[in-house]
Write a protein that holds these residues in place. Sequence first.
Motif, PDB file in Angstrom:
ATOM      1  N   ARG A  77      -7.858   9.360  40.199  1.00 32.40           N
ATOM      2  CA  ARG A  77      -7.488   8.786  41.490  1.00 32.40           C
ATOM      3  C   ARG A  77      -6.007   8.417  41.438  1.00 32.40           C
ATOM      4  O   ARG A  77      -5.572   7.695  40.525  1.00 32.40           O
ATOM      5  N   PHE A  78      -5.215   8.930  42.384  1.00 30.95           N
ATOM      6  CA  PHE A  78      -3.799   8.601  42.506  1.00 30.95           C
ATOM      7  C   PHE A  78      -3.597   7.857  43.815  1.00 30.95           C
ATOM      8  O   PHE A  78      -4.047   8.321  44.874  1.00 30.95           O
ATOM      9  N   GLU A  79      -2.923   6.713  43.766  1.00 32.49           N
ATOM     10  CA  GLU A  79      -2.728   5.907  44.965  1.00 32.49           C
ATOM     11  C   GLU A  79      -1.273   5.467  45.078  1.00 32.49           C
ATOM     12  O   GLU A  79      -0.659   5.056  44.089  1.00 32.49           O
ATOM     13  N   THR A  80      -0.718   5.563  46.289  1.00 37.04           N
ATOM     14  CA  THR A  80       0.595   4.990  46.589  1.00 37.04           C
ATOM     15  C   THR A  80       0.434   4.006  47.742  1.00 37.04           C
ATOM     16  O   THR A  80      -0.599   3.998  48.437  1.00 37.04           O
ATOM     17  N   PHE A  81       1.471   3.203  47.967  1.00 40.10           N
ATOM     18  CA  PHE A  81       1.346   2.099  48.922  1.00 40.10           C
ATOM     19  C   PHE A  81       2.615   1.970  49.759  1.00 40.10           C
ATOM     20  O   PHE A  81       3.711   2.309  49.308  1.00 40.10           O
ATOM     21  N   ARG A  82       2.433   1.451  50.967  1.00 36.82           N
ATOM     22  CA  ARG A  82       3.583   1.258  51.852  1.00 36.82           C
ATOM     23  C   ARG A  82       4.343  -0.017  51.540  1.00 36.82           C
ATOM     24  O   ARG A  82       5.539  -0.104  51.795  1.00 36.82           O
ATOM     25  N   THR A  83       3.653  -1.008  50.985  1.00 34.11           N
ATOM     26  CA  THR A  83       4.306  -2.288  50.727  1.00 34.11           C
ATOM     27  C   THR A  83       3.995  -2.767  49.309  1.00 34.11           C
ATOM     28  O   THR A  83       2.919  -2.480  48.769  1.00 34.11           O
ATOM     29  N   PRO A  84       4.908  -3.524  48.705  1.00 34.35           N
ATOM     30  CA  PRO A  84       4.639  -4.093  47.385  1.00 34.35           C
ATOM     31  C   PRO A  84       3.418  -5.012  47.371  1.00 34.35           C
ATOM     32  O   PRO A  84       2.681  -5.055  46.381  1.00 34.35           O
ATOM     33  N   GLU A  85       3.197  -5.732  48.466  1.00 35.60           N
ATOM     34  CA  GLU A  85       2.063  -6.647  48.529  1.00 35.60           C
ATOM     35  C   GLU A  85       0.743  -5.898  48.424  1.00 35.60           C
ATOM     36  O   GLU A  85      -0.167  -6.307  47.694  1.00 35.60           O
ATOM     37  N   ALA A  86       0.648  -4.776  49.133  1.00 35.43           N
ATOM     38  CA  ALA A  86      -0.571  -3.970  49.075  1.00 35.43           C
ATOM     39  C   ALA A  86      -0.769  -3.385  47.687  1.00 35.43           C
ATOM     40  O   ALA A  86      -1.895  -3.332  47.166  1.00 35.43           O
ATOM     41  N   GLY A  87       0.325  -2.953  47.069  1.00 36.20           N
ATOM     42  CA  GLY A  87       0.227  -2.397  45.727  1.00 36.20           C
ATOM     43  C   GLY A  87      -0.222  -3.418  44.713  1.00 36.20           C
ATOM     44  O   GLY A  87      -1.028  -3.113  43.822  1.00 36.20           O
ATOM     45  N   GLN A  88       0.259  -4.653  44.829  1.00 31.91           N
ATOM     46  CA  GLN A  88      -0.146  -5.690  43.882  1.00 31.91           C
ATOM     47  C   GLN A  88      -1.599  -6.095  44.083  1.00 31.91           C
ATOM     48  O   GLN A  88      -2.331  -6.294  43.109  1.00 31.91           O
ATOM     49  N   ARG A  89      -2.021  -6.194  45.339  1.00 31.31           N
ATOM     50  CA  ARG A  89      -3.427  -6.556  45.597  1.00 31.31           C
ATOM     51  C   ARG A  89      -4.370  -5.524  44.997  1.00 31.31           C
ATOM     52  O   ARG A  89      -5.391  -5.870  44.383  1.00 31.31           O
TER      53      ARG A  89
END
Length: 326
Positions: A77-89
């Motif tokens: 599973r590879f995941e990227t995020f739009r915001t640092p907050e979403a990535g940390q959660r």
Amino acid sequence: MNFEHQQAAHCESGVISNLMRHHGVPMTESLAFGLSSALSFAYLPFIKLSGLPLISYRMPPKSIIKGLLAPLAARFRFETFRTPEAGQRRLDALLADGQLVGLQTSVYWLPYFPPNMRFHFNAHNLLVYGKEGDDYLISDPVFEAPMRCASADLSRARFAKGVLAPKGLMYYPQAIGHKVVEPAAVVKAIRKNIRTMLAPIPIVGVRGMRMLANKLERLPAGDAHTVDFIGHMVRMQEEIGTGGAGFRFIYAAFLQEAAQLAAMPQLVPFSDRLTAIGDDWRGFALKAARMVKRREPVDPPALAKLLRAQADQEEAFFRDLKRAVA
């Protein structure tokens, strides 16, 4: 988490081998590198790093990780995020579930790197295996021991801007179908790497080396840009990742393993040959560095001659290897 950190020569091959071993696959760094056909050379003048062309001695970032999926019948599973907050959660949630997570980051913003080792390179891989308070527990394979990193620093490293921006990329396995490497997969990987190095494309493989040599030969010896270009070559070869020579040494170790895994003893001499080629890459870097430090006269044609000799050696090596695995 019952995780065992092991130091490695290169970040991506070190991360994926540590990750696979954690999930029960007997994977060395060299086997991960070779099985993913990661050895390469590319001269990409249209991609700039600080205004200078990208020169690579391995396949692009994520190639080692993705190259192991087919041989091991694995699904990641590879995941990227739009915001640092979403990535940390999302990272915190996976760690809470006991998941070992791989991240792509910028070297520059990781505070545990010594200041003289930090530069703006956005494709550094590491593993996160836990969190204590505000600190993430980091297995960075280029360090001897595990590290700690504050959440704000790790977030900044995960969402750095620029070339190869990671965009918070994280990855982890969802399934691993084969936990034993088959001989056929080893031979297939070697043949794929041979095609890459002998590709009829002017910027890739041995042809890419010759194209770079032609560029070098035309540089004026007395120009400050020439010294910058030569210094950039040394950095791309010996400091970013594990460098041209280092990747040759890793692949040489893979050929030794491949000789046993595929019952092909004829591969052992090729391991020795590639180690010698790696030594010559180190010699090339040393001569270039001496020119940059003005310990020798700046002589682009002399470096171009050495680079063409490397291309000739590698072309002969891979043509002979092609016959050996035919």
